[in-house]
Design a protein around this motif. Structure first.
Motif, PDB file in Angstrom:
ATOM      1  N   LEU A 140     -42.293  -4.191  43.163  1.00  0.00           N
ATOM      2  CA  LEU A 140     -41.114  -4.321  42.329  1.00  0.00           C
ATOM      3  C   LEU A 140     -40.094  -3.293  42.783  1.00  0.00           C
ATOM      4  CD1 LEU A 140     -42.506  -4.667  38.673  1.00  0.00           C
ATOM      5  CD2 LEU A 140     -41.869  -6.486  40.257  1.00  0.00           C
ATOM      6  N   THR A 141     -38.828  -3.686  42.825  1.00  0.00           N
ATOM      7  CA  THR A 141     -37.746  -2.731  43.042  1.00  0.00           C
ATOM      8  C   THR A 141     -36.936  -2.622  41.758  1.00  0.00           C
ATOM      9  OG1 THR A 141     -36.265  -4.455  43.903  1.00  0.00           O
ATOM     10  CG2 THR A 141     -37.595  -3.240  45.498  1.00  0.00           C
ATOM     11  N   ARG A 142     -36.426  -1.448  41.503  1.00  0.00           N
ATOM     12  CA  ARG A 142     -35.673  -1.198  40.264  1.00  0.00           C
ATOM     13  C   ARG A 142     -34.453  -0.356  40.610  1.00  0.00           C
ATOM     14  NH1 ARG A 142     -38.797   0.617  34.706  1.00  0.00           N
ATOM     15  NH2 ARG A 142     -37.137   0.023  33.244  1.00  0.00           N
ATOM     16  N   VAL A 143     -33.271  -0.897  40.315  1.00  0.00           N
ATOM     17  CA  VAL A 143     -32.018  -0.222  40.661  1.00  0.00           C
ATOM     18  C   VAL A 143     -31.155  -0.128  39.405  1.00  0.00           C
ATOM     19  CG1 VAL A 143     -30.011  -0.199  42.190  1.00  0.00           C
ATOM     20  CG2 VAL A 143     -32.161  -1.222  42.980  1.00  0.00           C
ATOM     21  N   LYS A 144     -30.548   1.022  39.189  1.00  0.00           N
ATOM     22  CA  LYS A 144     -29.734   1.255  37.998  1.00  0.00           C
ATOM     23  C   LYS A 144     -28.479   0.385  37.993  1.00  0.00           C
ATOM     24  CE  LYS A 144     -31.131   6.060  37.090  1.00  0.00           C
ATOM     25  NZ  LYS A 144     -30.647   7.471  36.978  1.00  0.00           N
ATOM     26  N   ALA A 145     -27.959   0.139  36.795  1.00  0.00           N
ATOM     27  CA  ALA A 145     -26.743  -0.663  36.640  1.00  0.00           C
ATOM     28  C   ALA A 145     -25.591  -0.057  37.432  1.00  0.00           C
ATOM     29  CB  ALA A 145     -26.374  -0.753  35.162  1.00  0.00           C
ATOM     30  N   GLY A 146     -24.866  -0.888  38.174  1.00  0.00           N
ATOM     31  CA  GLY A 146     -23.712  -0.449  38.939  1.00  0.00           C
ATOM     32  C   GLY A 146     -24.032   0.261  40.232  1.00  0.00           C
ATOM     33  N   ALA A 147     -25.319   0.512  40.506  1.00  0.00           N
ATOM     34  CA  ALA A 147     -25.707   1.224  41.723  1.00  0.00           C
ATOM     35  C   ALA A 147     -26.013   0.227  42.841  1.00  0.00           C
ATOM     36  CB  ALA A 147     -26.915   2.109  41.456  1.00  0.00           C
ATOM     37  N   GLU A 164     -35.044  -9.242  36.204  1.00  0.00           N
ATOM     38  CA  GLU A 164     -34.134  -8.741  35.171  1.00  0.00           C
ATOM     39  C   GLU A 164     -32.818  -8.334  35.829  1.00  0.00           C
ATOM     40  OE1 GLU A 164     -34.902  -8.818  32.050  1.00  0.00           O
ATOM     41  OE2 GLU A 164     -37.072  -9.078  32.101  1.00  0.00           O
ATOM     42  N   GLY A 165     -31.710  -8.536  35.127  1.00  0.00           N
ATOM     43  CA  GLY A 165     -30.418  -8.125  35.639  1.00  0.00           C
ATOM     44  C   GLY A 165     -29.901  -9.055  36.726  1.00  0.00           C
ATOM     45  N   ALA A 166     -29.019  -8.522  37.562  1.00  0.00           N
ATOM     46  CA  ALA A 166     -28.404  -9.310  38.627  1.00  0.00           C
ATOM     47  C   ALA A 166     -27.889  -8.371  39.713  1.00  0.00           C
ATOM     48  CB  ALA A 166     -27.256 -10.157  38.080  1.00  0.00           C
ATOM     49  N   PHE A 167     -27.765  -8.915  40.939  1.00  0.00           N
ATOM     50  CA  PHE A 167     -27.190  -8.143  42.031  1.00  0.00           C
ATOM     51  C   PHE A 167     -26.425  -9.084  42.951  1.00  0.00           C
ATOM     52  CE2 PHE A 167     -31.093  -9.545  44.105  1.00  0.00           C
ATOM     53  CZ  PHE A 167     -30.726  -9.720  45.425  1.00  0.00           C
ATOM     54  N   ILE A 191     -25.883  -4.784  45.673  1.00  0.00           N
ATOM     55  CA  ILE A 191     -25.186  -4.005  44.646  1.00  0.00           C
ATOM     56  C   ILE A 191     -25.491  -4.618  43.288  1.00  0.00           C
ATOM     57  CG2 ILE A 191     -22.956  -3.198  43.807  1.00  0.00           C
ATOM     58  CD1 ILE A 191     -21.883  -3.512  46.657  1.00  0.00           C
ATOM     59  N   VAL A 192     -25.967  -3.805  42.356  1.00  0.00           N
ATOM     60  CA  VAL A 192     -26.338  -4.284  41.027  1.00  0.00           C
ATOM     61  C   VAL A 192     -25.097  -4.383  40.146  1.00  0.00           C
ATOM     62  CG1 VAL A 192     -27.687  -3.719  38.952  1.00  0.00           C
ATOM     63  CG2 VAL A 192     -28.651  -3.324  41.230  1.00  0.00           C
ATOM     64  N   THR A 193     -25.050  -5.408  39.308  1.00  0.00           N
ATOM     65  CA  THR A 193     -23.925  -5.553  38.377  1.00  0.00           C
ATOM     66  C   THR A 193     -23.919  -4.389  37.385  1.00  0.00           C
ATOM     67  OG1 THR A 193     -25.308  -6.975  36.966  1.00  0.00           O
ATOM     68  CG2 THR A 193     -23.873  -8.057  38.574  1.00  0.00           C
ATOM     69  N   LYS A 194     -22.761  -4.153  36.776  1.00  0.00           N
ATOM     70  CA  LYS A 194     -22.583  -2.964  35.956  1.00  0.00           C
ATOM     71  C   LYS A 194     -23.145  -3.082  34.541  1.00  0.00           C
ATOM     72  CE  LYS A 194     -18.418  -1.500  38.441  1.00  0.00           C
ATOM     73  NZ  LYS A 194     -16.973  -1.167  38.331  1.00  0.00           N
ATOM     74  N   ASP A 195     -23.553  -4.283  34.136  1.00  0.00           N
ATOM     75  CA  ASP A 195     -23.968  -4.480  32.745  1.00  0.00           C
ATOM     76  C   ASP A 195     -25.424  -4.116  32.472  1.00  0.00           C
ATOM     77  OD1 ASP A 195     -24.581  -6.581  34.443  1.00  0.00           O
ATOM     78  OD2 ASP A 195     -24.721  -8.030  32.808  1.00  0.00           O
ATOM     79  N   ALA A 196     -26.291  -4.108  33.503  1.00  0.00           N
ATOM     80  CA  ALA A 196     -27.710  -3.822  33.268  1.00  0.00           C
ATOM     81  C   ALA A 196     -28.393  -3.465  34.576  1.00  0.00           C
ATOM     82  CB  ALA A 196     -28.398  -5.038  32.642  1.00  0.00           C
ATOM     83  N   GLU A 197     -29.530  -2.746  34.478  1.00  0.00           N
ATOM     84  CA  GLU A 197     -30.314  -2.461  35.673  1.00  0.00           C
ATOM     85  C   GLU A 197     -30.910  -3.758  36.214  1.00  0.00           C
ATOM     86  OE1 GLU A 197     -33.729  -0.012  35.005  1.00  0.00           O
ATOM     87  OE2 GLU A 197     -34.596  -1.351  33.508  1.00  0.00           O
ATOM     88  N   CYS A 198     -31.356  -3.717  37.454  1.00  0.00           N
ATOM     89  CA  CYS A 198     -31.910  -4.901  38.101  1.00  0.00           C
ATOM     90  C   CYS A 198     -33.339  -4.615  38.555  1.00  0.00           C
ATOM     91  CB  CYS A 198     -31.059  -5.303  39.307  1.00  0.00           C
ATOM     92  SG  CYS A 198     -31.578  -6.833  40.105  1.00  0.00           S
ATOM     93  N   ILE A 199     -34.254  -5.499  38.154  1.00  0.00           N
ATOM     94  CA  ILE A 199     -35.651  -5.410  38.567  1.00  0.00           C
ATOM     95  C   ILE A 199     -35.984  -6.680  39.331  1.00  0.00           C
ATOM     96  CG2 ILE A 199     -38.059  -5.205  37.840  1.00  0.00           C
ATOM     97  CD1 ILE A 199     -37.091  -3.775  35.338  1.00  0.00           C
ATOM     98  N   CYS A 200     -36.527  -6.512  40.530  1.00  0.00           N
ATOM     99  CA  CYS A 200     -36.860  -7.659  41.370  1.00  0.00           C
ATOM    100  C   CYS A 200     -38.312  -7.591  41.830  1.00  0.00           C
ATOM    101  CB  CYS A 200     -35.961  -7.722  42.603  1.00  0.00           C
ATOM    102  SG  CYS A 200     -34.223  -8.050  42.258  1.00  0.00           S
TER     103      CYS A 200
END
Length: 231
Positions: A140-147, A164-167, A191-200
């Motif tokens: 799993l990868t996890r990136v903070k919102a907007g990062a 979870e989230g979007a990029f 690049i992750v969208t600014k509204d939520a973190e992204c988990i893939c």
């Protein structure tokens, strides 16, 4: 709405039971959320059963079976896409209350927070779920919102499924349920969208390789934890 799906070849291998286990896990997780691919799998299974029932298992017929199978599948896929346009849409899933996918519960008992995350940067971390001996890595990868995840290339094939989230990257925007397949020729900077973190969920046949002058220092760490490197 899910816009990116496994190819017809991947779905066919999955339906036939010939897809590698790590890749099958990604497809299974995608299928939990994708009504369109669920229908495709049912069609492939019925078509495959019919073809094998109608074909005698002598050497000449078996040599032509694969080509015939894919020709019929591609024709069926075109018909299926047309019919889906007029069929009633499935009920919307309540994403806010969506639990851990059933296919991943063998690795994730309660929540994503309970995993052993390895932080590679202030905004990016990874958790290994399973390593096939000398083969693929499920993580799993996890990136903070907007990062963003550091720019990288692939030294093998990579499957990414958004949980979870979007990029976004140079090729498009990917949201929950989207299934993305990259090969060794691809280079990108998600690049992750600014509204939520992204988990893939990711399946890596070989380690990724960071290309930035500073992030290159992470490459030995990435290789160390990937089973492909122990071959």
């Amino acid at each position: 709405m899910i816009n990116y799906h496994p190819s017809i070849e991947i779905l066919t291998d999955y339906a036939a039971g010939s897809l590698p286990l790590a890749h099958s896990l990604c497809v299974s997780t995608h299928l939990e959320r994708c009504h369109e691919c669920q229908q495709q799998i049912r069609k492939l299974e019925m078509l495959g059963s019919h073809l094998f029932d109608q074909t005698k298992t002598d050497s000449r017929q078996l040599s032509n079976l694969k080509d015939s199978f894919f020709e019929k599948i591609n024709a069926q896929a075109e018909q299926e896409r047309d019919s889906l346009k007029i069929e009633e849409e499935p009920a919307e899933i309540d994403w806010d209350n969506y639990a851990i996918p059933k296919s991943l519960r063998q690795f994730i008992k309660k929540s994503y927070d309970d995993l052993n995350w390895m932080r590679l940067s202030p905004s990016f971390k990874i958790a290994t779920l399973y390593n096939e001996e000398g083969g693929a890595q499920i993580a799993l990868t996890r990136v903070k919102a907007g990062a963003h995840m550091p720019t990288h290339t692939h030294t093998g094939d990579e499957i990414t499924l958004v949980l979870e989230g979007a990029f976004s990257d140079e090729s498009g925007v990917y949201r929950q349920g989207d299934f993305i397949n990259r090969d060794a020729s691809h280079k990108h900077k998600p690049i992750v969208t600014k509204d939520a973190e992204c988990i893939c969920l990711t399946v890596l046949d070989a380690p990724i390789e960071f290309t930035g002058w500073l992030t290159r220092l992470l490459n030995p760490i990435i290789r160390r934890y990937h089973p492909h490197s122990s071959r």
